[in-house]
Motif scaffolding. Structure first.
Motif, PDB file in Angstrom:
ATOM      1  N   ARG A 123       0.814  -1.204   0.000  1.00  0.00           N
ATOM      2  CA  ARG A 123       0.000   0.000   0.000  1.00  0.00           C
ATOM      3  C   ARG A 123       0.852   1.261   0.000  1.00  0.00           C
ATOM      4  O   ARG A 123       0.505   2.280  -0.576  1.00  0.00           O
ATOM      5  N   ARG A 124       1.985   1.175   0.662  1.00  0.00           N
ATOM      6  CA  ARG A 124       2.840   2.341   0.770  1.00  0.00           C
ATOM      7  C   ARG A 124       3.381   2.762  -0.590  1.00  0.00           C
ATOM      8  O   ARG A 124       3.735   3.903  -0.815  1.00  0.00           O
ATOM      9  N   TYR A 125       3.472   1.793  -1.537  1.00  0.00           N
ATOM     10  CA  TYR A 125       4.067   2.080  -2.840  1.00  0.00           C
ATOM     11  C   TYR A 125       3.038   2.119  -3.959  1.00  0.00           C
ATOM     12  O   TYR A 125       3.401   2.310  -5.115  1.00  0.00           O
ATOM     13  N   ASN A 126       1.766   1.909  -3.634  1.00  0.00           N
ATOM     14  CA  ASN A 126       0.758   1.809  -4.682  1.00  0.00           C
ATOM     15  C   ASN A 126       0.719   3.041  -5.588  1.00  0.00           C
ATOM     16  O   ASN A 126       0.483   2.948  -6.780  1.00  0.00           O
ATOM     17  N   LYS A 127       0.949   4.235  -5.005  1.00  0.00           N
ATOM     18  CA  LYS A 127       0.898   5.455  -5.800  1.00  0.00           C
ATOM     19  C   LYS A 127       2.096   5.567  -6.739  1.00  0.00           C
ATOM     20  O   LYS A 127       2.050   6.295  -7.714  1.00  0.00           O
ATOM     21  N   LYS A 128       3.165   4.836  -6.434  1.00  0.00           N
ATOM     22  CA  LYS A 128       4.370   4.918  -7.243  1.00  0.00           C
ATOM     23  C   LYS A 128       4.466   3.784  -8.255  1.00  0.00           C
ATOM     24  O   LYS A 128       5.178   3.909  -9.246  1.00  0.00           O
ATOM     25  N   LEU A 129       3.789   2.664  -7.997  1.00  0.00           N
ATOM     26  CA  LEU A 129       3.897   1.520  -8.887  1.00  0.00           C
ATOM     27  C   LEU A 129       3.032   1.698 -10.128  1.00  0.00           C
ATOM     28  O   LEU A 129       1.971   2.320 -10.068  1.00  0.00           O
ATOM     29  N   PRO A 130       3.451   1.145 -11.275  1.00  0.00           N
ATOM     30  CA  PRO A 130       2.617   1.184 -12.482  1.00  0.00           C
ATOM     31  C   PRO A 130       1.326   0.395 -12.256  1.00  0.00           C
ATOM     32  O   PRO A 130       1.236  -0.416 -11.327  1.00  0.00           O
ATOM     33  N   PRO A 131       0.317   0.608 -13.093  1.00  0.00           N
ATOM     34  CA  PRO A 131      -0.945  -0.128 -12.931  1.00  0.00           C
ATOM     35  C   PRO A 131      -0.752  -1.611 -13.191  1.00  0.00           C
ATOM     36  O   PRO A 131       0.232  -2.041 -13.796  1.00  0.00           O
ATOM     37  N   GLY A 132      -1.712  -2.406 -12.742  1.00  0.00           N
ATOM     38  CA  GLY A 132      -1.633  -3.843 -12.943  1.00  0.00           C
ATOM     39  C   GLY A 132      -2.748  -4.556 -12.225  1.00  0.00           C
ATOM     40  O   GLY A 132      -3.534  -3.929 -11.498  1.00  0.00           O
ATOM     41  N   PRO A 133      -2.862  -5.869 -12.399  1.00  0.00           N
ATOM     42  CA  PRO A 133      -3.905  -6.629 -11.708  1.00  0.00           C
ATOM     43  C   PRO A 133      -3.674  -6.634 -10.202  1.00  0.00           C
ATOM     44  O   PRO A 133      -2.560  -6.416  -9.733  1.00  0.00           O
ATOM     45  N   GLN A 175       2.370  -0.643 -21.665  1.00  0.00           N
ATOM     46  CA  GLN A 175       3.719  -1.191 -21.857  1.00  0.00           C
ATOM     47  C   GLN A 175       4.504  -1.331 -20.559  1.00  0.00           C
ATOM     48  O   GLN A 175       5.550  -1.972 -20.537  1.00  0.00           O
ATOM     49  N   LEU A 176       4.019  -0.743 -19.475  1.00  0.00           N
ATOM     50  CA  LEU A 176       4.685  -0.836 -18.172  1.00  0.00           C
ATOM     51  C   LEU A 176       3.610  -1.147 -17.134  1.00  0.00           C
ATOM     52  O   LEU A 176       2.737  -0.323 -16.876  1.00  0.00           O
ATOM     53  N   PHE A 177       3.666  -2.350 -16.556  1.00  0.00           N
ATOM     54  CA  PHE A 177       2.639  -2.730 -15.586  1.00  0.00           C
ATOM     55  C   PHE A 177       3.244  -3.564 -14.464  1.00  0.00           C
ATOM     56  O   PHE A 177       4.365  -4.084 -14.574  1.00  0.00           O
ATOM     57  N   THR A 178       2.494  -3.669 -13.372  1.00  0.00           N
ATOM     58  CA  THR A 178       2.945  -4.362 -12.167  1.00  0.00           C
ATOM     59  C   THR A 178       2.218  -5.685 -12.025  1.00  0.00           C
ATOM     60  O   THR A 178       0.996  -5.753 -12.178  1.00  0.00           O
ATOM     61  N   LEU A 179       2.975  -6.741 -11.743  1.00  0.00           N
ATOM     62  CA  LEU A 179       2.406  -8.048 -11.434  1.00  0.00           C
ATOM     63  C   LEU A 179       2.747  -8.354  -9.985  1.00  0.00           C
ATOM     64  O   LEU A 179       3.892  -8.666  -9.654  1.00  0.00           O
ATOM     65  N   SER A 180       1.764  -8.239  -9.106  1.00  0.00           N
ATOM     66  CA  SER A 180       1.988  -8.415  -7.671  1.00  0.00           C
ATOM     67  C   SER A 180       1.843  -9.871  -7.288  1.00  0.00           C
ATOM     68  O   SER A 180       0.935 -10.570  -7.750  1.00  0.00           O
ATOM     69  N   GLY A 234       2.916 -12.912  -3.872  1.00  0.00           N
ATOM     70  CA  GLY A 234       3.122 -13.021  -2.435  1.00  0.00           C
ATOM     71  C   GLY A 234       4.515 -12.658  -1.987  1.00  0.00           C
ATOM     72  O   GLY A 234       4.741 -12.382  -0.811  1.00  0.00           O
ATOM     73  N   PHE A 235       5.498 -12.648  -2.917  1.00  0.00           N
ATOM     74  CA  PHE A 235       6.871 -12.325  -2.517  1.00  0.00           C
ATOM     75  C   PHE A 235       7.332 -10.992  -3.087  1.00  0.00           C
ATOM     76  O   PHE A 235       8.523 -10.713  -3.149  1.00  0.00           O
ATOM     77  N   GLY A 236       6.387 -10.129  -3.505  1.00  0.00           N
ATOM     78  CA  GLY A 236       6.758  -8.783  -3.918  1.00  0.00           C
ATOM     79  C   GLY A 236       6.266  -8.447  -5.305  1.00  0.00           C
ATOM     80  O   GLY A 236       5.940  -9.335  -6.089  1.00  0.00           O
ATOM     81  N   PRO A 237       6.204  -7.155  -5.640  1.00  0.00           N
ATOM     82  CA  PRO A 237       5.747  -6.749  -6.970  1.00  0.00           C
ATOM     83  C   PRO A 237       6.838  -6.907  -8.022  1.00  0.00           C
ATOM     84  O   PRO A 237       8.009  -6.683  -7.754  1.00  0.00           O
ATOM     85  N   SER A 238       6.422  -7.313  -9.214  1.00  0.00           N
ATOM     86  CA  SER A 238       7.335  -7.407 -10.349  1.00  0.00           C
ATOM     87  C   SER A 238       6.871  -6.404 -11.404  1.00  0.00           C
ATOM     88  O   SER A 238       5.684  -6.356 -11.738  1.00  0.00           O
ATOM     89  N   ILE A 239       7.811  -5.598 -11.910  1.00  0.00           N
ATOM     90  CA  ILE A 239       7.504  -4.594 -12.924  1.00  0.00           C
ATOM     91  C   ILE A 239       7.825  -5.176 -14.296  1.00  0.00           C
ATOM     92  O   ILE A 239       8.977  -5.540 -14.558  1.00  0.00           O
ATOM     93  N   LEU A 240       6.844  -5.265 -15.161  1.00  0.00           N
ATOM     94  CA  LEU A 240       7.014  -5.833 -16.502  1.00  0.00           C
ATOM     95  C   LEU A 240       7.144  -4.705 -17.522  1.00  0.00           C
ATOM     96  O   LEU A 240       6.326  -3.784 -17.550  1.00  0.00           O
ATOM     97  N   VAL A 241       8.180  -4.788 -18.360  1.00  0.00           N
ATOM     98  CA  VAL A 241       8.455  -3.770 -19.370  1.00  0.00           C
ATOM     99  C   VAL A 241       8.360  -4.419 -20.742  1.00  0.00           C
ATOM    100  O   VAL A 241       9.040  -5.412 -21.007  1.00  0.00           O
TER     101      VAL A 241
END
Length: 330
Positions: A25-35, A65-70, A72-79
């Protein structure tokens, strides 16, 4: 009894999901969109990592073209953009050069960015991939080329139809990498033994079960004990094959017989930032990474080249003329 066990498992899964959700939650505003986290976890659990590309394509169409895949072990940024990838990896590489800790292997691909990662990467680049080293393997490449030509000729004589070159590419590249890794031209049976344990590890590591285990690193060994035992068995089988080869190579280090410099030689002499040496298990992980990382990528490149040569006859004719000009007619 079964109902009680089911409740315990579900409760542990929920507890494992709550913590990363709160931390994200602390990083949601900074992370790219995603499921969402639950949707991402569902996608990972219901799709094999080996066949995950269609899922990523659908997510790209949905989120950009830039999204987040969250998970259980952390968010992954896909480019998925060349321009963005260059900006992230090259222009701002120091800012993004990190990855979450992975619990399975000790190698360059999974090590967190830091002194150990830099040391391992520098060792691979300077001791194996450096141009001077590449030139020293010229005789090994000629040896591998003779193996490839022999295999292609045998299949051409045995079959009236076409020749499936990709299997021969894979076998030849793997034998070359085994020589570069361990410094020895093993016989066919030993190479097949190495390939077998490598293939077993890749099948287990690429399965959904390992994905479940990795998603819950703290509780995974308890919740998925059978999966963990299977992984340990495959890892032990690989170590039983690799460790004697590594030990024999290290013991022959002071031999007067001329020999090619192998990747395992550099690992045996390597000193970690804390002053320690690599364990046999760590060397097995690095050697396994070397073989896996080089085989499929090189085989795919050669397969792509052959496909384009078949498709474009003009280029094929030009290449043939250039080869004849250098080595003479067949």
């Amino acid at each position: 009894m079964m109902e009680t066990w089911f409740i315990i498992v579900v409760s542990l899964c929920i507890a494992a999901l709550i913590r990363p959700t709160l931390s994200h939650r602390r990083y949601n505003k900074k992370l790219p969109p995603g499921p969402s986290l639950l949707h991402s976890s569902f996608l990972l659990l219901t799709n094999s990592p080996l066949n995950f590309e269609p899922v990523l394509i659908n997510l790209k169409d949905r989120f950009g073209q830039l999204f987040t895949l969250s998970t259980g072990f952390g968010p992954s940024i896909l480019v998925s953009s060349h321009k963005l990838a260059h900006e992230i990896l090259v222009k701002k590489g120091a800012l993004f050069s990190d990855r979450p800790k992975f619990f399975i292997n000790f190698n360059i691909s999974t090590a967190s960015y830091g002194p150990n990662w830099r040391l391992l990467r520098r060792n691979l680049a300077s001791e194996v991939m450096h141009p001077s080293r590449i030139k020293s393997y010229s005789s090994a490449r000629n040896w591998a080329l003779r193996i490839l030509i022999s295999r292609l000729s045998e299949q051409e004589n045995d079959q009236a139809g076409g020749v499936k070159v990709v299997d021969h590419f894979c076998h030849t590249i793997f034998r070359l990498l085994v020589l570069m890794c361990f410094g020895d031209k093993f016989d066919e049976s030993r190479v097949n033994e190495i390939a077998k344990v490598q293939r077993e590890m890749m099948l287990v590591a690429g399965s959904r079960r390992i994905t479940m285990l990795a998603m819950f690193p703290k509780w995974g060994k308890i919740l998925f004990s059978k999966v963990w035992k299977q992984f340990e068995k495959v890892r032990d089988n690989k170590e039983q094959v690799f460790v004697p080869i590594i030990m024999a190579r290290i013991e022959s280090a002071h031999s007067e017989v001329p020999r090619v410099v192998a990747y395992v030689d550099s690992l045996a002499d390597l000193r970690l930032p804390d002053g320690g040496k690599l364990t046999y298990r760590e060397m097995v992980g690095l050697c396994s990474e070397f073989l896996t990382g080089g085989t499929d990528t090189t085989t795919s490149a050669l397969q792509w080249i052959m496909a384009n040569l078949v498709k474009h006859s003009r280029i094929q004719s030009k290449l043939y003329d250039e080869i004849v000009a250098v080595v003479g007619p067949p």
